[in-house]
Design an enzyme around this catalytic site. Structure first.
Site, PDB file in Angstrom:
ATOM      1  N   HIS A 171       0.824  -1.218   0.000  1.00  0.00           N
ATOM      2  CA  HIS A 171       0.000   0.000   0.000  1.00  0.00           C
ATOM      3  C   HIS A 171       0.855   1.264   0.000  1.00  0.00           C
ATOM      4  CE1 HIS A 171       0.334  -0.086   4.548  1.00  0.00           C
ATOM      5  NE2 HIS A 171       0.352   1.231   4.357  1.00  0.00           N
ATOM      6  N   ASP A 215      -0.395  -7.431   1.318  1.00  0.00           N
ATOM      7  CA  ASP A 215       0.169  -6.069   1.353  1.00  0.00           C
ATOM      8  C   ASP A 215       1.701  -6.133   1.360  1.00  0.00           C
ATOM      9  OD1 ASP A 215       0.415  -3.368   1.550  1.00  0.00           O
ATOM     10  OD2 ASP A 215      -0.223  -3.237   3.662  1.00  0.00           O
ATOM     11  N   SER A 221       4.220   2.224   8.214  1.00  0.00           N
ATOM     12  CA  SER A 221       3.886   1.212   7.210  1.00  0.00           C
ATOM     13  C   SER A 221       5.105   0.770   6.411  1.00  0.00           C
ATOM     14  CB  SER A 221       2.858   1.774   6.229  1.00  0.00           C
ATOM     15  OG  SER A 221       1.601   1.828   6.838  1.00  0.00           O
TER      16      SER A 221
END
Ligand code: NAG
Ligand code: NAG
Ligand code: NAG
Ligand code: NAG
Ligand code: NAG
Ligand code: NAG
Ligand code: NAG
Ligand code: NAG
Ligand code: NAG
Length: 709
Positions: free
Chosen positions: A488, A547, A656
């Site tokens: 992502h 992801d 992230s």
């Protein structure tokens, strides 16, 4: 006289007898017999024969056979001189006449005797006169052909040897005689008797009987070039003369352009001396005159190969074969680690020289070793790359060896074993991290600079409303060229734009390595751009399943104390827990299993990101069922949860893509257990942080980063 008187009667009777078969003839036709055996019987047998009967059997067998006739029954009227009834057996010029029946001994019967014809023909005649006082049974006779042994008489006319065979014979002659055109006589013939074998023997005609007169013999020994001939007389008796040298009979030997002889004499104690030629031809001749013959001689010969001189083994080699005369050959071989240069085999030739060239054994050489990546070769024996020399390998800092640290130049000229490879040491920090103790990213603490050397900062200038929007992500170094991060992070997120859900352009991504403080990069901080971005094909940007993404750096990096790779999960350390697979962490109590997560993300949801790299320790032993219960969005099997039911410790926005790390208790190395992916708020009680379950992607990562592209 009675026969003559009866003649007319006989003829008349014959006419009567034979009328059935030969009505126009005045006498009976003779019965011709040509089989090799048979039986003849008196007329009407076994009934008594009649009066006035005449019968003739003419038995003929092939040339070379005689006929043997035998009567098994004989009962005829007896009469003086067999004048009345009789049987005549004739062959050639001879005739025998038989009659009687054994009662009167003065009459001749043929019983119990075999009659043999001198040639291949026998005629048997039967006659009975006009009256018989009694009746007689007649006769039964048997005949068979029998081979004539022609040799029994006068040796068949053969001068030397007669050979009988069925139906014939032939003559032959003794050694050194030849049968003459008349097929019976023999003439001495002993010229140019050639010998080519390596040994043999020969003798005068008729030996040990006297040799023939007027003989001229010669034995020509003609062996292969390269041999010499050794001749030995075993016996020798040839007519000699007390004063004149061999005037009558003699032996002369021609060889090597020399003549030996004439030789004669008959003393067994004084045989002609043995001698050897130097060439390969000898012509032994013998002459006898017309008178006085003796036993002659018997001789044998063998050969000696010409010598080629000795050969020796090459240095570092071996020789097989120790005979060095004509036709011998020797083989050469080299010790292990040496190769032959020259002939592997040489043979002694007829002219006394060796074929080929004397070999040498040259040491085997290996190629100059190829340099190894990320390592060095140490040359123990200088730059000598010959058989048995060895080299040693060392890996550069931050690399470790897979394989054997040395190689030797083997017997085949190849380095064995194969050189090792130097692979980056993963999951090891040059600078120790802080002791693992609960703190916070949200609830974390600043990390020791450089203690997480695989952590990279990823800046993405993705298009958004009103121009480019700068976001940050974490990532981790896998090797010199690849960074692992979350899918992502590198996917367009602006729903209204066409880039939504697509991989961001390479040029929008900047990767910083060896960085701790974001706004003041250190001297050793390295900046790279993306050459290529690989997002997992099944990444779902709504659920954030799969992801995971890889960034291929535009230029490979050099490891140092603050830039080093992380490990991927060890593949063999799984345990089953409930319906869920978990990485097994040895020696860590289930409930306490803690992992480290690092990043520059928000310290608290909604607050600004951190300037320095933070670390936080979180529990990872969270069953997926529990996590799913606590979170609104689904937690897939590609996700793991970490955190605590109390809340307070979590990753948050900006973290992230960074790693959730576990330390392998066996190797003490850190590996990526997860990648920071999503959460509901940050560090809220009863909510867990959700991470990519890297365990599921090890194969994918290896495939994408190691495949040749
Ligand atoms: C018997 O037969 C041979 C050969 O057939 C013949 O030459 C010969 O004359 C015959 N002899 C008599 C007595 O018939
Ligand atoms: C006649 O010849 C047969 C067979 O050759 C032999 O068996 C037999 O003994 C001979 N008879 C006489 C009396 O020689
Ligand atoms: C051997 O010697 C004999 C007698 O001298 C001669 O006739 C003959 O030709 C010789 N043979 C050879 C091959 O020299
Ligand atoms: C070599 O010579 C030896 C002794 O001279 C002999 O016994 C042996 O048979 C020979 N070998 C060959 C192959 O000729
Ligand atoms: C083999 O021997 C020849 C002649 O002695 C020499 O010229 C050549 O260099 C040698 N080859 C090797 C590989 O040693
Ligand atoms: C010996 O014989 C070999 C083979 O026939 C030949 O090649 C070589 O030249 C000869 N050597 C001499 C010295 O005659
Ligand atoms: C190289 O090594 C081999 C084997 O150890 C030795 O025999 C040879 O002499 C060496 N050569 C040199 C030039 O050192
Ligand atoms: C050397 O080469 C041969 C044939 O290629 C092979 O059979 C042998 O195993 C090799 N030996 C070594 C030590 O590599
Ligand atoms: C790789 O990217 C960095 C940062 O953009 C740049 O400084 C460097 O020159 C690039 N290297 C190559 C080989 O293009």
């Amino acid at each position: 006289m009675a026969q003559t008187l009866n003649r007319t009667r006989v003829i008349i009777a014959s006419i009567l007898m034979c009328l059935v078969h030969f009505p126009v003839n005045t006498t009976c036709e003779t019965e011709q017999r040509s089989a090799l055996y048979g039986q003849i019987e008196s007329p009407d047998y076994p009934e008594p024969y009649g009066n006035n009967v005449d019968r003739v059997w003419n038995i003929t067998v092939p040339d070379g056979f005689t006929i043997v006739l035998y009567f098994s029954l004989f009962e005829l009227e007896a009469s003086l001189d067999c004048a009345y009834d009789n049987v005549k057996v004739s062959s050639s010029e001879e005739t025998a006449t038989f009659c009687g029946n054994g009662q009167f001994l003065e009459f001749r019967t043929p019983r119990d005797r075999n009659m043999t014809s001198p040639n291949n023909n026998m005629v048997v005649e039967f006659h009975s006169d006009y009256s018989n006082e009694e009746q007689f049974s007649g006769f039964v006779a048997h005949y068979q052909a029998r081979d004539i042994n022609e040799c029994l008489v006068n040796n068949g006319g053969c001068e030397q040897v007669c050979h009988n065979f069925v139906s014939g014979y032939y003559c032959s002659c003794r050694l050194y005689y030849q049968l003459q055109p008349d097929n019976h006589h023999c003439k001495v013939s002993c010229r140019d008797i050639v010998y080519t074998s390596e040994q043999d023997e020969f003798q005068t005609p008729d030996y040990p009987d006297d040799y023939p007169p007027n003989a001229d013999c010669n034995w020509l020994i003609n062996v292969d070039f390269g041999y010499s001939i050794n001749i030995v007389f075993e016996t020798f008796q040839i007519e000699s003369h007390p004063t004149v040298l061999c005037p009558y009979d003699f032996v002369k030997i021609y060889y090597d352009n020399e003549v030996r002889g004439p030789i004669c004499g008959d003393s067994q104690s004084d045989l002609p001396a043995s001698f050897s030629t130097s060439g390969n031809i000898a012509n032994v001749t013998f002459h006898s005159d017309q008178s006085v013959q003796r036993m002659g001689f018997r001789a044998r010969y063998d050969v000696t190969g010409r010598s080629c001189g000795a050969l020796y083994r090459p240095t570092y080699g071996m020789i097989s074969g120790s005979n060095f005369t004509f036709r011998d050959s020797v083989r050469f071989s080299c010790n292990d680690g040496y190769v032959i240069n020259g002939s592997t085999s040489r043979s002694c030739q007829a002219n006394g020289t060796w074929s080929g060239i004397q070999p040498t054994c040259e040491i085997v050489k290996c190629n100059v070793p190829q340099p190894i990546s990320n390592g060095e070769i140490l040359y123990y024996s200088g730059m000598n790359f010959s058989y048995s020399n060895s080299i040693r390998f060392v890996c550069n800092d931050y690399y470790e060896m897979e394989g054997i640290s040395w190689s030797e130049c083997g017997v085949n000229g190849t380095w064995t074993p194969e050189p090792p490879v130097c692979v980056p040491i993963c999951g090891e920090s040059s600078i120790s991290p802080r002791n693992p103790q609960p703190g916070r990213i949200v609830g974390g603490q600043e990390s020791t600079p450089g203690s997480w050397p695989w952590q990279v900062l990823i800046n993405i200038k993705a298009p958004g409303f009103g121009g480019l929007r700068n976001t940050i992500c974490g990532g981790s170094v896998l090797n010199e060229e690849w960074i692992l991060t979350a899918a992502h992070c590198v996917t367009g997120t602006e729903v209204s734009l066409t880039t939504y859900g697509k991989v961001v352009p390479n040029h929008t991504v900047v990767v910083s390595l060896g960085i701790h403080t974001r706004n003041s990069p250190a001297e050793h901080t390295v900046v790279r751009s993306a050459l290529e971005i690989i997002k997992h094909a099944e990444f779902d940007h709504v659920t954030l399943d799969y992801d995971v993404a890889l960034i291929h750096l535009n230029e490979s990096i050099q490891f140092n104390d603050v830039i080093r790779p992380i490990c991927l999960p060890p593949q063999s350390t799984h345990i089953e827990q409930g319906d869920d697979k978990h990485v097994y962490i040895p020696n860590v109590a289930d409930t306490d299993t803690t992992a480290v997560v690092i990043g520059w993300g928000q310290i608290q949801k909604g607050r600004s990101t951190s300037n320095v790299l933070l670390e936080v320790y979180v529990g990872v032993n969270v069953p997926r069922n529990l996590c799913n219960m606590k979170l609104n969005d689904p937690v897939t099997t590609n996700m793991v949860c970490a955190g605590s039911t109390e809340g307070g410790l979590d990753s948050c926005g900006g973290d992230s893509g960074g790693p959730l790390m576990l330390r392998d208790d066996v190797t003490n190395r850190y590996f990526t257990y997860g990648i920071v992916s999503w959460g509901e708020g940050c560090a809220r009680p009863d909510k867990f942080g959700v991470y990519v379950r890297i365990e599921n992607f090890v194969d994918w990562i290896q495939y994408e980063t190691f495949v040749e592209r």
